[in-house]
Motif scaffolding. Structure first.
Motif, mmCIF file in Angstrom:
data_model
loop_
_atom_site.group_PDB
_atom_site.id
_atom_site.type_symbol
_atom_site.label_atom_id
_atom_site.label_comp_id
_atom_site.label_asym_id
_atom_site.label_seq_id
_atom_site.Cartn_x
_atom_site.Cartn_y
_atom_site.Cartn_z
ATOM 1 N N ASN A 173 39.212 43.443 7.083
ATOM 2 C CA ASN A 173 40.324 43.019 6.221
ATOM 3 C C ASN A 173 40.342 43.735 4.879
ATOM 4 O O ASN A 173 41.204 43.471 4.038
ATOM 5 C CB ASN A 173 40.310 41.504 6.012
ATOM 6 C CG ASN A 173 39.030 41.019 5.335
ATOM 7 O OD1 ASN A 173 38.140 41.807 5.030
ATOM 8 N ND2 ASN A 173 38.945 39.721 5.100
ATOM 9 N N GLY A 174 39.384 44.646 4.657
ATOM 10 C CA GLY A 174 39.399 45.489 3.473
ATOM 11 C C GLY A 174 39.176 44.770 2.162
ATOM 12 O O GLY A 174 39.572 45.275 1.111
ATOM 13 N N PRO A 186 37.906 37.814 10.007
ATOM 14 C CA PRO A 186 38.538 38.985 10.646
ATOM 15 C C PRO A 186 37.610 40.188 10.696
ATOM 16 O O PRO A 186 37.966 41.213 11.290
ATOM 17 C CB PRO A 186 39.742 39.251 9.739
ATOM 18 C CG PRO A 186 39.333 38.736 8.401
ATOM 19 C CD PRO A 186 38.465 37.537 8.665
ATOM 20 N N ASP A 187 36.441 40.104 10.063
ATOM 21 C CA ASP A 187 35.501 41.225 10.082
ATOM 22 C C ASP A 187 34.846 41.368 11.464
ATOM 23 O O ASP A 187 35.125 40.609 12.378
ATOM 24 C CB ASP A 187 34.442 41.031 9.008
ATOM 25 C CG ASP A 187 34.980 41.314 7.601
ATOM 26 O OD1 ASP A 187 36.099 41.853 7.501
ATOM 27 O OD2 ASP A 187 34.286 40.990 6.622
ATOM 28 N N HIS A 188 33.964 42.346 11.579
ATOM 29 C CA HIS A 188 33.281 42.692 12.822
ATOM 30 C C HIS A 188 34.286 43.349 13.785
ATOM 31 O O HIS A 188 35.069 42.661 14.445
ATOM 32 C CB HIS A 188 32.653 41.476 13.518
ATOM 33 C CG HIS A 188 31.849 40.586 12.635
ATOM 34 N ND1 HIS A 188 30.690 40.998 12.022
ATOM 35 C CD2 HIS A 188 32.048 39.288 12.256
ATOM 36 C CE1 HIS A 188 30.198 39.992 11.318
ATOM 37 N NE2 HIS A 188 31.008 38.950 11.437
ATOM 38 N N ARG A 189 34.272 44.680 13.840
ATOM 39 C CA ARG A 189 35.198 45.410 14.721
ATOM 40 C C ARG A 189 35.027 44.946 16.169
ATOM 41 O O ARG A 189 33.899 44.798 16.661
ATOM 42 C CB ARG A 189 34.955 46.916 14.603
ATOM 43 C CG ARG A 189 35.959 47.763 15.384
ATOM 44 C CD ARG A 189 35.746 49.244 15.155
ATOM 45 N NE ARG A 189 36.118 49.641 13.806
ATOM 46 C CZ ARG A 189 35.252 50.027 12.864
ATOM 47 N NH1 ARG A 189 33.961 50.053 13.130
ATOM 48 N NH2 ARG A 189 35.680 50.375 11.676
ATOM 49 N N TYR A 190 36.133 44.697 16.850
ATOM 50 C CA TYR A 190 36.191 44.164 18.212
ATOM 51 C C TYR A 190 35.542 42.780 18.321
ATOM 52 O O TYR A 190 35.271 42.300 19.426
ATOM 53 C CB TYR A 190 35.509 45.098 19.228
ATOM 54 C CG TYR A 190 35.837 46.555 19.057
ATOM 55 C CD1 TYR A 190 37.154 47.018 19.164
ATOM 56 C CD2 TYR A 190 34.834 47.480 18.787
ATOM 57 C CE1 TYR A 190 37.460 48.361 19.004
ATOM 58 C CE2 TYR A 190 35.131 48.827 18.616
ATOM 59 C CZ TYR A 190 36.439 49.264 18.714
ATOM 60 O OH TYR A 190 36.725 50.590 18.556
ATOM 61 N N ALA A 225 43.341 38.792 17.890
ATOM 62 C CA ALA A 225 43.740 39.417 19.151
ATOM 63 C C ALA A 225 42.965 40.690 19.452
ATOM 64 O O ALA A 225 43.183 41.310 20.495
ATOM 65 C CB ALA A 225 45.236 39.738 19.120
ATOM 66 N N ASP A 226 42.062 41.090 18.553
ATOM 67 C CA ASP A 226 41.362 42.363 18.724
ATOM 68 C C ASP A 226 39.970 42.201 19.322
ATOM 69 O O ASP A 226 39.154 43.118 19.264
ATOM 70 C CB ASP A 226 41.267 43.086 17.377
ATOM 71 C CG ASP A 226 40.510 42.275 16.325
ATOM 72 O OD1 ASP A 226 40.274 41.069 16.549
ATOM 73 O OD2 ASP A 226 40.173 42.856 15.271
ATOM 74 N N LEU A 317 45.198 52.425 25.536
ATOM 75 C CA LEU A 317 45.175 51.633 24.310
ATOM 76 C C LEU A 317 44.125 50.533 24.415
ATOM 77 O O LEU A 317 44.045 49.831 25.434
ATOM 78 C CB LEU A 317 46.544 51.003 24.046
ATOM 79 C CG LEU A 317 47.623 51.923 23.476
ATOM 80 C CD1 LEU A 317 48.947 51.175 23.384
ATOM 81 C CD2 LEU A 317 47.216 52.443 22.084
ATOM 82 N N VAL A 318 43.334 50.399 23.359
ATOM 83 C CA VAL A 318 42.448 49.252 23.221
ATOM 84 C C VAL A 318 43.306 48.129 22.647
ATOM 85 O O VAL A 318 43.676 48.152 21.475
ATOM 86 C CB VAL A 318 41.250 49.561 22.301
ATOM 87 C CG1 VAL A 318 40.329 48.348 22.216
ATOM 88 C CG2 VAL A 318 40.492 50.783 22.821
ATOM 89 N N ARG A 319 43.658 47.188 23.461
ATOM 90 C CA ARG A 319 44.689 46.211 23.096
ATOM 91 C C ARG A 319 44.285 45.346 21.901
ATOM 92 O O ARG A 319 43.111 45.042 21.700
ATOM 93 C CB ARG A 319 44.975 45.296 24.285
ATOM 94 C CG ARG A 319 45.415 46.029 25.535
ATOM 95 C CD ARG A 319 45.877 45.033 26.580
ATOM 96 N NE ARG A 319 45.571 45.494 27.926
ATOM 97 C CZ ARG A 319 45.906 44.856 29.029
ATOM 98 N NH1 ARG A 319 46.556 43.701 28.946
ATOM 99 N NH2 ARG A 319 45.593 45.335 30.215
ATOM 100 N N GLY A 320 45.300 44.975 21.134
ATOM 101 C CA GLY A 320 45.117 43.993 20.085
ATOM 102 C C GLY A 320 44.632 44.525 18.756
ATOM 103 O O GLY A 320 44.468 43.757 17.804
ATOM 104 N N GLN A 321 44.395 45.837 18.637
ATOM 105 C CA GLN A 321 43.870 46.377 17.390
ATOM 106 C C GLN A 321 44.970 46.456 16.329
ATOM 107 O O GLN A 321 46.146 46.661 16.642
ATOM 108 C CB GLN A 321 43.269 47.760 17.630
ATOM 109 C CG GLN A 321 42.206 47.782 18.719
ATOM 110 C CD GLN A 321 41.128 46.737 18.531
ATOM 111 O OE1 GLN A 321 40.443 46.707 17.515
ATOM 112 N NE2 GLN A 321 40.963 45.861 19.526
ATOM 113 N N ALA A 322 44.583 46.302 15.075
ATOM 114 C CA ALA A 322 45.554 46.324 13.972
ATOM 115 C C ALA A 322 46.278 47.662 13.913
ATOM 116 O O ALA A 322 47.470 47.720 13.594
ATOM 117 C CB ALA A 322 44.852 46.026 12.657
ATOM 118 N N ARG A 323 45.551 48.734 14.201
ATOM 119 C CA ARG A 323 46.144 50.059 14.289
ATOM 120 C C ARG A 323 45.968 50.565 15.708
ATOM 121 O O ARG A 323 44.924 50.332 16.322
ATOM 122 C CB ARG A 323 45.476 51.021 13.303
ATOM 123 C CG ARG A 323 45.648 50.631 11.841
ATOM 124 C CD ARG A 323 44.933 51.611 10.940
ATOM 125 N NE ARG A 323 45.104 51.287 9.529
ATOM 126 C CZ ARG A 323 44.535 51.955 8.531
ATOM 127 N NH1 ARG A 323 43.751 53.006 8.806
ATOM 128 N NH2 ARG A 323 44.730 51.590 7.280
#
Length: 402
Positions: A173-174, A186-190, A225-226, A317-323
């Motif tokens: 989330n920056g 929202p942290d922790h990628r995937y 969703a990611d 596509l890796v579904r659900g990613q913000a980008r």
């Protein structure tokens, strides 16, 4: 244990050379390790030993003052079973008699896998507070007594997993703040919570191997969703000796590969702590992923998924990613239960506490439990022999000796 190449001494007589060669063929000699671009040499194969004629219907891992059972591994040639009890490794013979144990873990020791090429036991090891994740490598030949120390008894080395650390600590989330070991962020990628499932098998979609495959733990979080993929990393461990370091919990090291040989995604829906036990089945050519069920209502929340080993990963596509993000996507085998809305296939099955494929249609499926002793709750575990039927909802059927 490490084995050094026999020197070729010109002064030896022809008869002594012949005797040495005969001993080497019989398993008493040692093999010359391969070199990798002038770097560390590969570990030689262990001498072949006769496999047990029959395997028992179950192997009891005992009752211990420890964490619950996390995973199992089988050294069929040697006749040993290994049980991971979160902060304790137990080695038994195939009658369930304890041979040795390794203690002293303050982190989380997870799933186990036996490497037939070097005769060692590989496990996932987490130190979340220290942001440190490892493959723990046990020299089973040296585990000969109970309560051996993980740091001081020279039975364990570790390899750091940088890729896992980067995804675990990702500031998604920056806000410049790492939120730590919590799912409610929202942290922790995937949704990466570390590592757990671990197994040896070929490269995905190929016959190249063996590769060590490590699966992420994934936090249960229904509000994002990611986190709907299982994430798996593959490594070629033949030359990992250059990375191996002793375990020092007070000063975690960072010696390990910069990147995995491959990173892959299997779309299953969010699960509770990701792949608990991972296993490659040579009989079918498929990979089995045993999980704690997820909680998202938009998914069927199966407890076992099967990755189709005959299908090459496809870029998608890796579904659900913000980008938008491209990744190598693994196909679930189109068998078992099927949820049409999500497209997910799977089963409702055990295997979360231990799963060992015998590569002939049979598997050991672990059971975890508790026992009371003098008012103390002990953790128990045993590996029970099953055969794969492929039937739904549970594809495993217990095998009992007649």
């Amino acid at each position: 244990m490490r084995r050094n190449s026999p020197a070729r001494l010109a002064a030896l007589s022809a008869s002594l050379v012949a005797v040495s060669a005969a001993l080497a063929v019989a398993g008493g000699g040692t093999a010359e390790a391969a070199d990798h671009s002038g770097e560390a040499s590969a570990r030689a194969h262990r001498p072949a030993a006769p496999a047990p004629l029959t395997l028992p219907a179950s192997v009891d891992g005992g009752a211990w003052r420890s964490g619950h059972l996390q995973g199992t591994a089988l050294d069929e040639r040697g006749g040993f079973m290994y049980f991971s009890f979160t902060n304790l490794l137990v080695k038994t013979d195939l009658r369930g008699r304890p041979i040795g144990s390794v203690t002293g873990f303050t982190g989380h020791l997870g799933d186990l896998a036996f490497n037939k090429d070097d005769g060692r036991v590989y496990g996932s090891l987490e130190y979340k507070a220290a942001k440190a994740f490892y493959v723990a490598i046990f020299d089973g030949d040296r585990i000969t007594r109970m309560n051996m120390d993980a740091e001081t008894d020279e039975v364990l080395s570790t390899v750091h997993l940088k890729e896992v650390v980067e995804d675990y600590t990702a500031d998604m989330n920056g806000d410049g703040v790492f939120d730590g070991n919590t799912a409610n962020t929202p942290d922790h990628r995937y949704g990466c919570s570390g590592v757990d499932g671990i197994a040896f098998g070929p490269g995905f979609g190929s016959s190249r191997g063996p590769r060590l495959t490590i699966a992420y733990g994934v936090y249960s979080n229904t509000g994002r969703a990611d986190n709907d993929h299982q994430v798996l990393l593959q490594y070629d461990v033949r030359f990992w000796e250059r990375y191996e370091r002793p375990l020092t919990e007070s000063d975690p090291h960072t010696s390990g590969p910069a990147r995995p040989g491959g990173k892959f995604f299997a779309y299953t829906g969010n699960t509770t702590y990701g792949v608990q036990n991972l296993e490659y089945d040579e009989h079918s050519g498929d990979w089995r992923l045993a999980v704690y069920k997820g909680k998202k209502k938009t998914f069927p929340n199966y407890s076992l998924f099967v990755v189709d080993g005959s299908q090459r990963p496809r870029w998608g596509l890796v579904r659900g990613q913000a980008r938008p993000e491209l990744g190598r996507i693994l196909a679930l085998a189109p068998r078992g239960l099927h949820d049409e809305e999500s497209g997910v296939y799977g089963y409702q099955s055990a295997g979360q506490y231990g799963l060992i494929s015998l590569d002939d249609g049979r598997s050991y499926v672990a059971e975890a439990g508790t026992a009371q002793s003098d008012g103390v709750t002990l953790q128990t575990g045993r590996a029970v022999l099953h055969r794969w039927t492929g039937l739904t909802p549970n594809p495993f059927e217990p095998l009992r000796r007649r």
